[in-house]
Design a protein around this motif. Sequence first.
Motif, PDB file in Angstrom:
ATOM      1  N   THR A  77       3.600  -7.671 -23.179  1.00  0.00           N
ATOM      2  CA  THR A  77       2.449  -7.039 -22.531  1.00  0.00           C
ATOM      3  C   THR A  77       2.238  -7.589 -21.123  1.00  0.00           C
ATOM      4  O   THR A  77       1.987  -6.827 -20.183  1.00  0.00           O
ATOM      5  CB  THR A  77       1.193  -7.204 -23.408  1.00  0.00           C
ATOM      6  N   THR A  78       2.385  -8.906 -20.935  1.00  0.00           N
ATOM      7  CA  THR A  78       2.209  -9.443 -19.580  1.00  0.00           C
ATOM      8  C   THR A  78       3.342  -8.974 -18.667  1.00  0.00           C
ATOM      9  O   THR A  78       3.122  -8.727 -17.481  1.00  0.00           O
ATOM     10  CB  THR A  78       2.126 -10.985 -19.563  1.00  0.00           C
ATOM     11  N   ALA A  79       4.546  -8.795 -19.219  1.00  0.00           N
ATOM     12  CA  ALA A  79       5.656  -8.258 -18.411  1.00  0.00           C
ATOM     13  C   ALA A  79       5.326  -6.841 -17.940  1.00  0.00           C
ATOM     14  O   ALA A  79       5.563  -6.481 -16.776  1.00  0.00           O
ATOM     15  CB  ALA A  79       6.947  -8.264 -19.215  1.00  0.00           C
ATOM     16  N   ALA A  80       4.755  -6.035 -18.853  1.00  0.00           N
ATOM     17  CA  ALA A  80       4.363  -4.665 -18.481  1.00  0.00           C
ATOM     18  C   ALA A  80       3.266  -4.692 -17.420  1.00  0.00           C
ATOM     19  O   ALA A  80       3.278  -3.903 -16.468  1.00  0.00           O
ATOM     20  CB  ALA A  80       3.902  -3.901 -19.719  1.00  0.00           C
ATOM     21  N   GLN A  81       2.317  -5.616 -17.574  1.00  0.00           N
ATOM     22  CA  GLN A  81       1.239  -5.716 -16.587  1.00  0.00           C
ATOM     23  C   GLN A  81       1.791  -6.085 -15.202  1.00  0.00           C
ATOM     24  O   GLN A  81       1.343  -5.568 -14.183  1.00  0.00           O
ATOM     25  CB  GLN A  81       0.188  -6.732 -17.048  1.00  0.00           C
ATOM     26  N   GLN A  82       2.788  -6.971 -15.168  1.00  0.00           N
ATOM     27  CA  GLN A  82       3.398  -7.330 -13.874  1.00  0.00           C
ATOM     28  C   GLN A  82       4.131  -6.144 -13.253  1.00  0.00           C
ATOM     29  O   GLN A  82       4.095  -5.952 -12.038  1.00  0.00           O
ATOM     30  CB  GLN A  82       4.351  -8.504 -14.033  1.00  0.00           C
ATOM     31  N   ALA A  83       4.805  -5.336 -14.090  1.00  0.00           N
ATOM     32  CA  ALA A  83       5.485  -4.147 -13.568  1.00  0.00           C
ATOM     33  C   ALA A  83       4.457  -3.193 -12.957  1.00  0.00           C
ATOM     34  O   ALA A  83       4.699  -2.592 -11.894  1.00  0.00           O
ATOM     35  CB  ALA A  83       6.269  -3.457 -14.675  1.00  0.00           C
ATOM     36  N   ALA A  84       3.292  -3.057 -13.615  1.00  0.00           N
ATOM     37  CA  ALA A  84       2.230  -2.199 -13.075  1.00  0.00           C
ATOM     38  C   ALA A  84       1.729  -2.746 -11.732  1.00  0.00           C
ATOM     39  O   ALA A  84       1.485  -1.986 -10.789  1.00  0.00           O
ATOM     40  CB  ALA A  84       1.086  -2.094 -14.078  1.00  0.00           C
ATOM     41  N   ILE A  85       1.602  -4.071 -11.650  1.00  0.00           N
ATOM     42  CA  ILE A  85       1.177  -4.705 -10.392  1.00  0.00           C
ATOM     43  C   ILE A  85       2.201  -4.431  -9.291  1.00  0.00           C
ATOM     44  O   ILE A  85       1.844  -4.171  -8.137  1.00  0.00           O
ATOM     45  CB  ILE A  85       1.004  -6.235 -10.601  1.00  0.00           C
ATOM     46  N   LEU A  86       3.478  -4.467  -9.661  1.00  0.00           N
ATOM     47  CA  LEU A  86       4.557  -4.181  -8.702  1.00  0.00           C
ATOM     48  C   LEU A  86       4.341  -2.796  -8.076  1.00  0.00           C
ATOM     49  O   LEU A  86       4.421  -2.624  -6.853  1.00  0.00           O
ATOM     50  CB  LEU A  86       5.899  -4.251  -9.432  1.00  0.00           C
ATOM     51  N   GLY A  87       4.040  -1.807  -8.929  1.00  0.00           N
ATOM     52  CA  GLY A  87       3.787  -0.455  -8.425  1.00  0.00           C
ATOM     53  C   GLY A  87       2.583  -0.404  -7.505  1.00  0.00           C
ATOM     54  O   GLY A  87       2.630   0.188  -6.421  1.00  0.00           O
ATOM     55  N   THR A  88       1.502  -1.061  -7.919  1.00  0.00           N
ATOM     56  CA  THR A  88       0.269  -1.067  -7.113  1.00  0.00           C
ATOM     57  C   THR A  88       0.516  -1.675  -5.735  1.00  0.00           C
ATOM     58  O   THR A  88       0.055  -1.154  -4.718  1.00  0.00           O
ATOM     59  CB  THR A  88      -0.830  -1.876  -7.847  1.00  0.00           C
ATOM     60  N   CYS A  89       1.249  -2.798  -5.704  1.00  0.00           N
ATOM     61  CA  CYS A  89       1.499  -3.484  -4.426  1.00  0.00           C
ATOM     62  C   CYS A  89       2.419  -2.666  -3.523  1.00  0.00           C
ATOM     63  O   CYS A  89       2.243  -2.644  -2.302  1.00  0.00           O
ATOM     64  CB  CYS A  89       2.076  -4.886  -4.674  1.00  0.00           C
ATOM     65  N   LEU A  90       3.399  -1.975  -4.095  1.00  0.00           N
ATOM     66  CA  LEU A  90       4.275  -1.111  -3.295  1.00  0.00           C
ATOM     67  C   LEU A  90       3.479   0.066  -2.715  1.00  0.00           C
ATOM     68  O   LEU A  90       3.669   0.460  -1.564  1.00  0.00           O
ATOM     69  CB  LEU A  90       5.443  -0.589  -4.142  1.00  0.00           C
ATOM     70  N   ASP A  91       2.559   0.612  -3.533  1.00  0.00           N
ATOM     71  CA  ASP A  91       1.766   1.752  -3.055  1.00  0.00           C
ATOM     72  C   ASP A  91       0.792   1.343  -1.955  1.00  0.00           C
ATOM     73  O   ASP A  91       0.444   2.146  -1.101  1.00  0.00           O
ATOM     74  CB  ASP A  91       1.003   2.387  -4.228  1.00  0.00           C
ATOM     75  N   ARG A  92       0.401   0.090  -1.994  1.00  0.00           N
ATOM     76  CA  ARG A  92      -0.539  -0.398  -0.989  1.00  0.00           C
ATOM     77  C   ARG A  92       0.123  -0.486   0.381  1.00  0.00           C
ATOM     78  O   ARG A  92      -0.513  -0.231   1.402  1.00  0.00           O
ATOM     79  CB  ARG A  92      -1.001  -1.788  -1.447  1.00  0.00           C
ATOM     80  N   THR A  93       1.408  -0.864   0.400  1.00  0.00           N
ATOM     81  CA  THR A  93       2.084  -1.102   1.685  1.00  0.00           C
ATOM     82  C   THR A  93       3.094  -0.021   2.039  1.00  0.00           C
ATOM     83  O   THR A  93       3.376   0.201   3.208  1.00  0.00           O
ATOM     84  CB  THR A  93       2.840  -2.450   1.643  1.00  0.00           C
ATOM     85  N   GLY A  94       3.675   0.639   1.015  1.00  0.00           N
ATOM     86  CA  GLY A  94       4.694   1.651   1.276  1.00  0.00           C
ATOM     87  C   GLY A  94       5.973   1.073   1.853  1.00  0.00           C
ATOM     88  O   GLY A  94       6.830   1.794   2.366  1.00  0.00           O
ATOM     89  N   ALA A  95       6.104  -0.245   1.779  1.00  0.00           N
ATOM     90  CA  ALA A  95       7.302  -0.908   2.334  1.00  0.00           C
ATOM     91  C   ALA A  95       7.447  -2.270   1.685  1.00  0.00           C
ATOM     92  O   ALA A  95       6.476  -2.828   1.157  1.00  0.00           O
ATOM     93  CB  ALA A  95       7.155  -1.073   3.842  1.00  0.00           C
ATOM     94  N   THR A  96       8.677  -2.830   1.729  1.00  0.00           N
ATOM     95  CA  THR A  96       8.883  -4.167   1.158  1.00  0.00           C
ATOM     96  C   THR A  96       8.754  -5.209   2.265  1.00  0.00           C
ATOM     97  O   THR A  96       9.662  -5.974   2.535  1.00  0.00           O
ATOM     98  CB  THR A  96      10.262  -4.269   0.472  1.00  0.00           C
TER      99      THR A  96
END
Length: 456
Positions: A336-355
């Motif tokens: 579950t924490t691994a899934a939560q981190q993957a969701a955070i990954l998406g949120t952070c990418l959407d915030r910046t649109g770039a790495t």
Amino acid sequence: MSHHHLGRTHVRPVGGPSVVVGASMAGLCAARVLSERFDHVVVIDRDKLPNGPEWRHQVPQGRHPHFLLRAGAQHLEWWFPGIVEELEAGGAVDVDVCRDLYWYESGGVMRRPASELHGPAMSRPFLEATVRRRVEALPNVTLLDETVAEGLETDASGTRITGVRLDDGSTIASGLTVDATGRQARSLGWLKTLGYEAPSESVVTVDTRYATRVYRRTELPVRDWKAAAVIGNPDSKRLALALPTEGERWIVTLVGLGGESPPTDEAERLAYAESFESPVIADIMAASEPIGETVAYRFAADQRRHMERMRRFPLGWVPVGDAVCSFNPIYGQGMTTAAQQAAILGTCLDRTGATNRSFSHHYLRAAGRSVSVPWSIAVGRDFAYDGTTGKKPAGTDLVNRYTERVAVAAQHDDAVGIRSNAVAGLVRRPESLLTPAYVFRVLRFARHGPIGPSST
């Protein structure tokens, strides 16, 4: 966590290629998130990945009971619509952790009200194979097994990761490389050769030992619950767990903590299970035919890497799952924490649109912080047992005394049990156990004392 929190914020495509090293549950969840934001995602794994639900040598925890907490099941359902139904059609068992779980702790059995806290119980290989099939079906994701990563390629400045180097000398280009290689976090060694220091770590030594065996699941004796857990008093350093799994089977684990070692011989296992105040696990074992051998496993230490404290890090690289934090598996929080981190990954990418640096900074901080609650739950409980060593979080002894009262109160009051399960299931924050009204309820019902053993 409601679906509202999982809801698609505006997905911002980053474009270009990305690579996930490790086809673990963490890696597969990360690949699903990246598939919406990158043109192409390559997932590589050193193992030969089976077509079906077979045990994987590299997943030592894989032969032991697995249950997907409510929060984790919600994430999977969001990314892979219908997956919980698909798992259940294949034999996974829907378990309401309040209603369907016989839970014996602190001298009595928790009350069993119906709740929203459902999740599927199944074997780890079955879950992984089902998720892997869904990921492989994504048009822009490629899964390469028996593929070994050896290092990272960088740009001329050495500040951005541009690809993953394989053991055959070839390179896979990558705008974002995700390390899902588990506890050893292999990329940290590769980063060291590039001049980057590993993050600081917290380690709590627990020395938990399991002995697990699979049994045929029969209807007898008649039960009105689907799963059972018996937690011995902390001095005994023993607990036992029986979860239903696909194929009409039980998976029964005997656990010793702080160096206590459960036996693998069946007659000794039965005697061990009979040593508990509640006989339910022993009853299941005695009434069921064992299948295959008993498998032993040892978990030495909880390990947390403080990604949130990293000062220097390359761009285009992030860790996920056990690479960030690996807990004592008896609390069932890892997937579950691994899934939560993957969701955070998406949120952070959407915030910046770039790495870019802003993305890395936000992700490392958020991923590091996201494990602080499950870490405090797991480590706090581990410190209830003698022999646990490491940095004890402030207030742990007080919290454990209170948790003991919660366990007793939950034997008398539905609301206490539902909320404590919601916190254990990572659906509510621990602070919800400390509201004045809740504390009053706990103390009021705990005064009634434990209800004593019962076999129903």
